[in-house]
Design an enzyme around this catalytic site. Structure first.
Site, PDB file in Angstrom:
ATOM      1  N   TYR A  51       0.864  -1.194   0.000  1.00 17.48           N
ATOM      2  CA  TYR A  51       0.000   0.000   0.000  1.00 17.48           C
ATOM      3  C   TYR A  51       0.883   1.221   0.000  1.00 17.48           C
ATOM      4  CZ  TYR A  51      -4.957  -0.958   0.301  1.00 17.48           C
ATOM      5  OH  TYR A  51      -6.250  -1.259  -0.028  1.00 17.48           O
ATOM      6  N   GLU A  53      -0.346   4.937  -0.437  1.00 19.70           N
ATOM      7  CA  GLU A  53      -1.073   6.192  -0.658  1.00 19.70           C
ATOM      8  C   GLU A  53      -0.099   7.369  -0.638  1.00 19.70           C
ATOM      9  OE1 GLU A  53      -2.290   3.802   1.231  1.00 19.70           O
ATOM     10  OE2 GLU A  53      -4.488   3.848   1.286  1.00 19.70           O
ATOM     11  N   ASP A 197      -7.567  12.417 -25.010  1.00 17.67           N
ATOM     12  CA  ASP A 197      -7.520  11.033 -24.521  1.00 17.67           C
ATOM     13  C   ASP A 197      -6.910  10.209 -25.654  1.00 17.67           C
ATOM     14  OD1 ASP A 197      -7.962   8.399 -23.925  1.00 17.67           O
ATOM     15  OD2 ASP A 197     -10.057   8.653 -23.308  1.00 17.67           O
ATOM     16  N   THR A 223      -4.646   4.999 -21.567  1.00 17.41           N
ATOM     17  CA  THR A 223      -4.488   3.696 -20.947  1.00 17.41           C
ATOM     18  C   THR A 223      -3.099   3.201 -21.334  1.00 17.41           C
ATOM     19  OG1 THR A 223      -5.654   2.806 -22.862  1.00 17.41           O
ATOM     20  CG2 THR A 223      -6.896   2.977 -20.808  1.00 17.41           C
ATOM     21  N   LYS A 226      -3.089  -0.649 -24.508  1.00 22.79           N
ATOM     22  CA  LYS A 226      -3.559  -0.826 -25.891  1.00 22.79           C
ATOM     23  C   LYS A 226      -2.337  -0.857 -26.823  1.00 22.79           C
ATOM     24  CE  LYS A 226      -8.171   1.014 -24.998  1.00 22.79           C
ATOM     25  NZ  LYS A 226      -8.232   1.844 -23.795  1.00 22.79           N
ATOM     26  N   ARG A 232      -2.752  -3.532 -17.892  1.00 18.66           N
ATOM     27  CA  ARG A 232      -3.995  -2.789 -17.722  1.00 18.66           C
ATOM     28  C   ARG A 232      -3.718  -1.647 -16.761  1.00 18.66           C
ATOM     29  NH1 ARG A 232      -8.218  -5.560 -20.472  1.00 18.66           N
ATOM     30  NH2 ARG A 232      -9.607  -3.914 -19.803  1.00 18.66           N
TER      31      ARG A 232
HETATM   32  N1  DSN Z   1     -13.083  -0.432 -24.029  1.00 21.79           N
HETATM   33  C1  DSN Z   1     -12.064   0.278 -24.757  1.00 21.79           C
HETATM   34  C2  DSN Z   1     -12.165   0.032 -26.207  1.00 21.79           C
HETATM   35  O1  DSN Z   1     -12.371  -1.101 -26.563  1.00 21.79           O
HETATM   36  O2  DSN Z   1     -12.019   0.950 -27.017  1.00 21.79           O
HETATM   37  C3  DSN Z   1     -12.018   1.705 -24.437  1.00 21.79           C
HETATM   38  O3  DSN Z   1     -11.965   1.877 -23.086  1.00 21.79           O
END
Ligand code: DSN
Length: 433
Positions: A51, A53, A197, A223, A226, A232
């Site tokens: 942890y 914080e 984003d 994120t 991807k 993740r």
């Molecule tokens: N769920 C993602 C996507 O597939 O584009 C975006 O968060």
């Protein structure tokens, strides 16, 4: 200290089945990818126990000497990768990261603009069923009906009229480039924050295969799992100075980076997931290697090759092609309006994983939409190139034309299995014997 195989054979078996699924099919969901063994190891490390914080050197619990170092390393690498002034690597995932930005920059009920969900935006970009649309006033912008592309003149006109406090430049199912500089000019003209984003295209940006949002934006979220090929999770990058401080934050001495950090913790989150932070550091280190540039370029080349083949097979694509890692098939000209769900299922049967998706101005519902979305990050990771995209493009078209014919789907599944076997993802690895 028993291994998973003997401690919990049931879960071990499910992991084995999932590994078999990904090894013997093609993964075309554009938001998915396969991380390296090193990223998997960091995720499964003892950092999962901690942890912490707070932020490096300013924590609330003891025992932080190695957590601090790993978080600082992740931050440094992200700064280098994107040229960002300030980075927060603690967001648990994309939606919490976006929530933190809203929390940092807007007050409840404030007006902002985002790309409509049906035109390729994300839920968190203002959908009425999401926190972003429920708690704030979203003025959506749409793609042009003819070109199916974002028209910045239209965005500008709406922005001049509505005077939003924030404008989002973003995509989740839009196959064309985002003009960050153009969005920034509009934001400057109307005195709005520019929030990008880049979740889908972060890896392309890091690899030089898409323009960077820097230095044109105030805040950027992404994120990490991807095209960036990390675990993740998510991160927020921003300028330090708040150029709109006097307009919007008179009562506060905080600069932009402080607003963002305090929105993440203690505003929204508790302890960061330190194992994910370690894995982010590993992934950023990988993306800093020269070969990542070639990987990013190959993703785009593969997407274009897939687009060309699918179109050659008679399937209409939204905007008639792609500039990035994804394509969006419009099933309506084939008489398959609202059949996205059935088609997605048929693709599963054929060993092709993709997702149903709305197309711009879709008359059908998001649950039974008229489109299919696919992308090339994961197949590129396993080494596939343009010639494999042709094979996959033909297979996709065959499924579309035979989606109710089980014997054809079984045959395609065998072909896909043979193709996939030539490109192992985790050879000899994991709990698989
Ligand atoms: N769920 C993602 C996507 O597939 O584009 C975006 O968060």
């Amino acid at each position: 200290m028993e291994p998973l195989e003997t401690k919990d054979p049931k879960v071990a078996e499910l992991i084995r089945k999932e590994q078999d699924r990904i090894e013997h099919g093609v993964e075309l969901i554009p938001s998915e990818n396969f991380v390296s063994k090193a990223v998997l190891q960091a995720l499964g490390s003892v950092f999962t126990n901690k942890y912490s914080e707070g932020y490096p050197r300013k924590r609330y619990y003891g025992g932080q000497e190695w957590v601090d170092e790993v978080e600082e390393l992740a931050i440094e690498r992200a700064q280098k990768l994107f040229g960002a002034e300030h980075v927060n690597v603690q967001p648990y995932s994309g939606s919490p990261a976006n929530q933190a930005v809203f929390f940092a920059l807007l007050n409840l009920g404030d007006k902002f603009m985002g790309l409509d969900l049906s035109c390729g935006g994300h839920l968190t970009h203002g959908s009425p069923v999401n926190f972003s649309g429920k708690n704030y006033k979203c003025i959506p912008y749409f793609v042009d009906k003819e070109t199916e592309r974002i028209d910045l003149d239209v965005v500008k006109k709406a922005a001049m009229q509505e005077k939003p406090k924030m404008i989002l430049s973003s995509l989740t199912a839009y196959p064309r480039r985002l003009d960050f500089k153009g969005f920034q000019e509009i934001c400057e003209e109307v005195g709005a924050y520019h929030f990008a984003d880049i979740s889908h295209i972060a890896g392309l940006i890091a690899g030089g295969a898409h323009e960077s949002p820097f230095p044109f934006t105030d805040v950027v979220t992404t994120t990490t799992h991807k095209t960036l090929r990390g675990p993740r999770g998510a991160m927020i990058m921003c300028k330090v100075e708040d150029r709109l401080h006097d307009k919007y934050h008179n009562d506060s001495q905080k600069n932009l980076s402080q607003l963002v950090d305090s929105a993440v913790f203690p505003g929204l989150q508790g302890g960061p997931h330190d194992n994910a932070t370690a894995a982010k550091a590993v992934a950023f280190g990988e993306a800093l290697q020269p070969e990542f540039k070639e990987y990013a370029r190959q993703i785009v080349r593969n997407a274009k090759a897939l687009a060309d083949e699918v179109m050659a097979q008679g399937i209409k694509l939204v905007t008639d092609g792609t500039d990035n890692h994804l394509i969006l098939m419009d099933l309506r000209p084939k008489g398959l309006t609202g059949k996205g769900k059935e088609l997605q299922h048929a693709m599963d049967e054929a060993g092709i994983t993709l997702n149903k998706n709305t197309v711009p101005f879709d008359p059908a519902s998001p649950f039974n939409p008229s489109g299919l979305r696919c992308g090339t990050p994961a197949v590129t990771t396993r080494g596939m190139k343009e010639s494999e995209m042709k094979v996959i493009g033909k297979a996709i078209a065959k499924v579309v034309d035979n989606y109710q014919n089980d014997s054809v789907l079984v045959k395609i599944r065998e072909e896909i299995r043979e193709l996939s076997k030539q490109f192992p993802i985790y050879p000899g690895m994991g709990i698989l014997k």
